[in-house]
Every structure is written in C-alpha cells, then in structure tokens.
Design a protein around this motif. Structure first.
Motif, mmCIF file in Angstrom:
data_model
loop_
_atom_site.group_PDB
_atom_site.id
_atom_site.type_symbol
_atom_site.label_atom_id
_atom_site.label_comp_id
_atom_site.label_asym_id
_atom_site.label_seq_id
_atom_site.Cartn_x
_atom_site.Cartn_y
_atom_site.Cartn_z
ATOM 1 N N TRP A 1 0.632 -1.217 0.124
ATOM 2 C CA TRP A 1 -0.028 0.159 0.089
ATOM 3 C C TRP A 1 1.070 0.978 -0.638
ATOM 4 C CZ3 TRP A 1 -4.491 1.662 -1.435
ATOM 5 C CH2 TRP A 1 -5.359 2.121 -0.719
ATOM 6 N N ASN A 2 2.056 1.160 0.712
ATOM 7 C CA ASN A 2 2.880 2.296 0.410
ATOM 8 C C ASN A 2 3.172 2.158 -0.717
ATOM 9 O OD1 ASN A 2 2.480 2.316 3.526
ATOM 10 N ND2 ASN A 2 3.806 2.075 3.938
ATOM 11 N N ASN B 1 -5.459 8.011 -1.584
ATOM 12 C CA ASN B 1 -6.828 6.824 -1.625
ATOM 13 C C ASN B 1 -6.412 6.806 -3.145
ATOM 14 O OD1 ASN B 1 -9.165 4.703 -1.731
ATOM 15 N ND2 ASN B 1 -10.147 7.045 -1.792
#
Length: 816
Positions: free
Chosen positions: A785-786, A796
C-alpha cells in the motif's frame, strides 16, 4: 253428294256412337273450312292395299261390306268408249276400293270415309239395305231427283248370292247404280274436281261442268290399273280465282283436294263429318307443318302443297315450329308429297324472298327468326350480316306473308339471354354495358334473334367505350380489353394490385353467356406483375388504389416495353406522395419485410424490429396481393446491427454488423458487451453464411466511438473510458484501434457508453489483492500500500477492476 247430306250426316253421327269400343273417337276433330284435306293426303294411293282394306272393314262387327258379312261386288277391270266401265268377277270390297283408288290416283282412305259419310256401309250402323248399296257413294243422286228401279244389274252379292234389282233408289242411271259403279264413278268425280293452284294468288283450273252430267270418258282403252287414270271429262275448262261460296260464305280453296270435296259435297256440315270420320280412323287430314319418316332423320316442312327440307332444328324453331310438334308419317305419305317445281327452293333458309321481284312485296328480302320475318333495309345491311345469295331460299309469297312481320331488320340484335350485338362488316360484336349501347345505338331499336340465328353471324371483339375485363364462360382466366387489345390477367393478386376493383378504375367484368359470342381471344401480352416500368425510367409498385415510386437502390424494377395503353391505364392510379419505404408490411399480416436486391427479406423477430428502430412511420403498409409480387428470398432475413446469433450447428456466438457477423471469442467478451444468453437467436448455417458472412477474427476489448472520439475498454468487470495518456499506458493508439474497427458502437445496443466509468492506470483483478500500475503496455505489480500511495501521490488512489483474463493479455513488467 248434295241430296244425301241430312240423312248421311245423321247416320254418320249414329255410326260414330256405335264404334266407340272399337275405334276410340276424338272429342273434336279440328275443321278448317278452307283446308279440309291436303293434296298429298288426298293423292296418296299407297296408304292401304286391298287386303288391308278388308282387314279394316272386318273390325266392324256390323259392317255391310266386310268379308265377314260375305260381301262381294264386281271388280272394275277397264273402260270401253262404247260400253263404259267394264267389270270382272265378283271380289271383295277391299279389292274394288283399291282398284278404283289406283285407277284414279286417290287415297283409298278417302273412299272409305266417303262410303261411311254417305250411307254408313263401313260400320253398318244404318243397316245394310239394298237402297244403301245401290247409292253407296251418293253418286248420281241429285237433290231434286226422283226414285228409280233397275234390274239385271249386279249391285252386289252376299255369300255369293247376287242382288240384281233395286226399286226406289235415287240413282239416276243404270250405269251408276250398285256398289262397284258407285265407287268407280265417285273416285273419278273426286279426282276430276281436284283443283290445282297456279302461282301465289289462288287461281285454279277445273275441267268439266258443275252439274255432274259428265260421266268419265276414256282417252284410251286399257286395263284400270295404276297409270291408266280415266280423268277425261268432256266439259269445257273453267277458271276460278280460288274462291267459291259454301253455305253463303266465300271460302278459299287452299288445296285442290279441298276443292274436290266441296265439288262433291258443297256444304260445311258434310265435309266436317268427313274430317271427323277420317281423323278418327286414319289421323289428321292435313299434314303437320313439320314431319319425318320413322326411318330417317330428315325433317320437312309443308309449304303450299310441297315438302321443303329443314336443314337444322334451330331453323325450324325460327319458323315458329317446335321440334316437339314434328310428326312421324309413313314413308309412303312423305314420298307422295311433291317437291317444289315452281321456282320454290327445296330447302329452308334463314333468308327468304319470293321467286319474283315484281310481286306484291317488290322482291323484298327477309330474315326469319323467332317466328317473325324482318325485312332487310338495304343490300349493305345484307352484307353487314355476312350473307350472300347462296343463303337465300325462294318461297311462295303467301307462305312468307303467313309468317308474322317484325318490321324492318335492325343492325342490332338481341339473343334470348338478353345479350345485345351490333352487326356490321360481316360480324356481330357484343355490347356488354348499357352506357356503350346508348352511345352507339341512341335509337334503342333492335331485332330479337334466336340462339340459332345469333350463332349464324360470326363474332368479333366486344364493343366498349372504356376498359373492360372479359371472361369466357366457365373459365377463370380474365382478359383486360383496352382499345381493341387483350391483356391476360394471370392471377387474382395481379387483378387486385392493378386496381381493377378499386376507385381509380372500378373496371367492369363481363363473362360471356356463350363463348361463341366473342371472337377467339388472342392476347397481346400478359400483365407482368405489380412491379412495373413506365418505359421512362420510373419503376412503380402498384398497390390496389395507389402506386409507389420505387427508389433505384432497392434493386426492384419492372420489365420495360409495356404497351402505351397499359402505361396510360397504370397511370390512372394516383402516385403516393412519397417514394416506397424500404420496409414494407402486408395489410393482412404482422410480418415486416425489407426490400433489397430486388427481393424482400423478412424481419424475423420482435427483437430485430426493436433493434432496427422500426415503427409504423418507418414502413409502408401495402395490400397483401401486392406483397406477393415482390419475391421473397428462400433464406434471406433482415437482422439488425447488434443482434446476437448463432447457427443451429455451432456454439459460436456472433454479433451482426451490417451485412456481416463478427464472432465473440469468449463468453466473457459476449457478456462484457452487455449481452445475456436469452438475447441469442438461432438460424440455419446456410442463412447466416449467405446473408451475413463472418468478418474479422473476434470482437476486441477496445472500442472506438467516433462520435465522441473516445476509446473504451469493454470488460466483463466494467466499461472504462481511456484518455489519450491512458491509451499510451495500455500500449494502444486511437488510430490503431479505429482503423482496425469496421463497425460503430451501435452494434452493441446493450452497451451504455455514457454509463462507462473513467479508466485508471491502477488496476487489479477481482480474484487477487495485487494492484498493478499499467505503463507503456505493461502491468507492474505494486508490492504494498505504501508503494501504491507513493507512486500515485494520493492517499486513496483510484483503482479499477479488470477481469483476470483481460489482465492476462497485458505483459507483466518489474515490480514497484
């Protein structure tokens, strides 16, 4: 004879009453005072021989002169100028009567009837006294005469016992007394008194004196057999105009035999008695108007004492004689009737005139039909009927004038079934409709004609002042008649589409009552269909009460070369305000058809109807009869763009694009474009291959929309619009996609492009958590995700989901 009238008439009446059981009597015998008996009947010597006469007499139980009674009389065998009649041995009454009849050429039945009329010897109803035998025929018994006695004369014999004397007889001469002498002298007088007409006005010649003072005188000597007839009176010739006075009435002698009977008995009552007796015993005294023998089909008419043959039964009826009235006569009677020898024709005809051109009617020519005569008004009219001199029969004027006059002949004739014809140029032309009849024959005069007479004149084409339809009797084929030319109307559908029963034409249909009433139809051409060409480059579809111009793009054209009459007739149909639409529908069904390549292709389903965007404004509704003239293809269907189909022999599904079909490579692709399995329609492989051959390899996931200039990714997981930068990221170009695309998004009606989401370079599979960054045609896995936040620069980031199978088509690059 004259002085026997009262007694003989009363005796005859008594005799008739007594004969009822043996010879049934007529209730009434017709008596025509100017025609008591015809010459041919009077002169027929062959009706009975001696034996037949004796057999006839033997039928009467009380007969005075039958062989049963034992009667005999001297046989007349000749004549001598010095001693008068000569007689041989005693013989039967039949032989005496037959010999006298043969000698003087008279019907023995006339002698038998006279015997009964005068003394009643045939039936014996008055008794069989010597006085009755002495004056058997009433000959030589004047009204003012006195009684006489004679002896030494054989009056007759009974059972071989001769009777040679008589006292109190009225007979005034020994040469006239007795049965045989009475029969011979009476036969001579009856024949001597027979008049013969000369010409047509009744003049006649009689030789001798009226007072009966002349006895027969011989012209030669010889036996009294047939051919030796002793008609040689000494008196002077007397001429009559055909009339004499009987009982105070001027009476014309229509026949010579009638004159003979009045000469013998100059009163009506005695001759009426003669007719009654003769009719009851032997039949009519006058010949029928029409007769034949039992052994031949030949029919004759009795014309002024002669027989004239009748060539056809129809002609006989035209002379007013019904075929049912033809009587059968013995051949001997017919042979005794002479054929004409005075210029009269031996055969009847429908055209007649008298032999003279200078008689009372000026030599007029007449047409005989339906018991009337119609005078020709000119020789041109004679030629109009197609007649010639060989058609004329020459008949006595009196006979012609006995046929009721119908006045002058018209050049318009009407058959009994009311069919009316104009006659000219040697042919008849039927007139079907009353307005035409009023136009060509304003006077309204016509001549009624029999079927036979109507059939004699050859038929031509009908007369009509407008177009009409003509049909033969009992034949379904119809012909359009325009300006004298026939055109076949081959089908009922064609009858309808040409508008024959519509308001523009309302063409009357006439079926001839008899096929011979029109000349043989020879059609110039047949109506070729409901699609016509006006020879000026315009094609039309005829539609009952309107015609549609057909755009050339439809490939629907009529044959050129239609006659100018038919072009004019066709142009009477009004032209629709707009050309024919390419979609058409019958007024008797729900099917929709598409006109292309000169044929019609069905719109097979309601789904196609909707996909094609059809509604009543998009098609022309035409008469069902017209629809049949636009030929359907045996396999062609009109499928809409976007219709999904498959064949009945394969599982591959296709989408229709114009005139081709494009396969869906996978079920995922099929579903991605908005379809479901219920949308698929199945057709034969032949239909699909013929109408919609395969184009391209398969439907791709990229779709170019020329209207918006956008490119979309169409995937089972969704539809996404790509920006130009995103196109490059996915390794695509707008030009590359659009050039490879032969269709528009319209073939995917279930795909709603406005509802498509915006694409993203960050994508994932619904089956995995891995997010990929798409760049320069490769997908790069993002390790966490990072890393995704760092790459996208957003906390997002916008991620789209694409199917695993679609992502599998994008090569995988290095991880991020």
């Amino acid at each position: 004879m004259k002085h026997k009238f009262t007694f003989a008439f009363l005796a005859a009446l008594l005799t008739i009453t007594g004969l009822t059981l043996i010879h049934p009597q007529l209730a009434h015998a017709d008596f025509t005072h100017n025609r008591i008996i015809d010459d041919a009947m009077f002169d027929n010597i062959y009706t009975m021989g001696a034996g037949q006469i004796d057999t006839f007499l033997n039928q009467f139980p009380s007969s005075c002169i039958s062989t049963n009674h034992g009667f005999g009389a001297p046989d007349p065998i000749g004549y001598s100028p010095n001693s008068g009649f000569e007689y041989g041995a005693v013989t039967t009454a039949g032989r005496v009567i037959a010999d006298a009849a043969q000698a003087y050429g008279i019907n023995p039945q006339v002698l038998l009837t006279t015997l009964q009329k005068e003394q009643g010897l045939v039936s014996g109803g008055n008794g069989c006294g010597t006085l009755a035998y002495s004056g058997a025929m009433g000959y030589g018994c004047p009204d003012s005469g006195t009684t006489h006695s004679y002896s030494g004369v054989t009056l007759y014999s009974i059972n071989s016992v001769p009777v040679t004397s008589v006292s109190g007889t009225c007979v005034n001469s020994v040469s006239k007394v007795g049965f045989s002498q009475q029969v011979v002298h009476a036969a001579w007088l009856l024949k001597f008194g027979e008049q013969r007409s000369e010409g047509n006005i009744g003049w006649a010649v009689i030789k001798g004196d009226w007072d009966n003072s002349d006895d027969p005188q011989s012209c030669y000597s010889g036996p009294m057999t047939q051919g030796y007839r002793q008609i040689c009176p000494s008196g002077a010739t007397t001429y009559y105009d055909g009339y004499t006075t009987i009982d105070g009435v001027s009476t014309h002698m229509d026949t010579g035999a009638t004159a003979a009977l009045y000469w013998y008995t100059p009163h009506f009552s005695g001759n009426q008695n003669f007719v009654t007796l003769f009719t009851n015993w032997f039949g009519n005294t006058t010949l029928p108007y029409a007769f034949k023998s039992p052994t031949s089909a030949a029919v004759y008419m009795y014309v002024n004492g002669a027989k004239v043959s009748v060539p056809y039964m129809g002609m006989l009826q035209d002379y007013g004689v019904s075929p049912e009235s033809i009587q059968t006569l013995p051949q001997s009677t017919i042979d005794a009737i002479p054929t004409p020898t005075d210029g009269t024709s031996t055969s009847l005809s429908y055209i007649v005139k008298s032999p003279s051109d200078t008689d009372a009617d000026g030599g007029s020519l007449y047409l005989i039909t339906i018991d009337h005569r119609y005078a020709f008004t000119s020789m041109q009219q004679f030629a109009d009927f197609g007649f010639n001199q060989a058609n004329i029969a020459y008949l006595p004027l009196s006979f012609i004038q006995s046929i009721p006059s119908g006045g002058s002949l018209s050049n318009y004739i009407q058959a009994p079934n009311s069919s009316v014809f104009q006659v000219s140029g040697g042919q008849k032309r039927i007139i079907f409709d009353y307005p035409t009849y009023q136009q060509v024959n304003p006077s309204g005069t016509y001549t009624p004609a029999s079927y036979y007479m109507t059939g004699l004149v050859p038929s031509g084409k009908p007369i009509a002042n407008r177009d009409i339809i003509v049909k033969y009797n009992n034949d379904a084929t119809a012909y359009l008649l325009i300006n004298g030319s026939y055109y076949v109307i081959p089908t009922f559908d064609m009858f309808n589409c040409w508008g024959f029963s519509g308001p523009a034409h309302n063409t009357p249909i006439y079926q001839v009552a008899d096929n011979s009433y029109i000349s043989t139809i020879s059609a110039s051409a047949a109506l070729s269909g409901c699609v016509v060409n006006d020879n000026a480059g315009h094609n039309y579809l005829l539609g009952y009460n309107i015609k549609y111009q057909i755009p050339s793009a439809y490939g629907l054209a009529g044959a050129t070369g239609m006659s100018s009459d038919l072009v004019t007739f066709m142009n009477q149909l009004p032209t629709a305000s707009a050309p024919l639409k390419q979609y058409i529908k019958s007024n008797q069904g729900n099917g929709i058809w598409y006109v292309q390549g000169g044929m019609r292709r069905t719109v097979p389903t309601y789904s196609d109807y909707l996909l094609l965007g059809l509604d009543p404004s998009k098609f022309d509704t035409i008469d069902n009869s017209v629809m049949s003239s636009v030929q359907p293809s045996s396999v062609d269907v009109k499928l809409a763009d976007g219709q999904v189909v498959k064949s009945n022999s394969s599982g591959t599904v296709y989408v229709i694009s114009g005139a081709t079909r494009i396969p869906y490579a996978t079920s995922a692709s099929f579903l991605a474009y908005g379809n479901d399995w219920s949308n698929i329609e199945t057709y034969s492989q032949t239909t699909l291959d013929t109408d919609y051959p395969v184009s391209g390899t398969s439907v791709p996931p990229y779709l170019y929309d020329g209207g918006s200039g956008k490119v979309y990714v169409v995937d089972q997981q969704g539809c996404y619009a790509l920006t130009s930068d995103q196109l490059a990221s996915f390794g695509q170009t707008q030009s590359g996609i659009s050039s490879a695309q032969s269709y528009t998004p319209a073939i995917f009606p279930r795909l709603a492009l406005p509802n498509c989401q915006q694409a993203s370079v960050y994508v994932k599979s619904p089956d995995q958590a891995v997010v990929y960054w798409v760049d320069n045609g490769q997908k790069h896995p993002i390790t966490g995700w990072n890393a995704l936040v760092a790459k996208s620069g957003q906390s997002n980031p916008y991620i789209i989901t694409l199917s695993t199978s679609f992502l599998g088509t994008i090569p995988t690059g290095s991880s991020i």
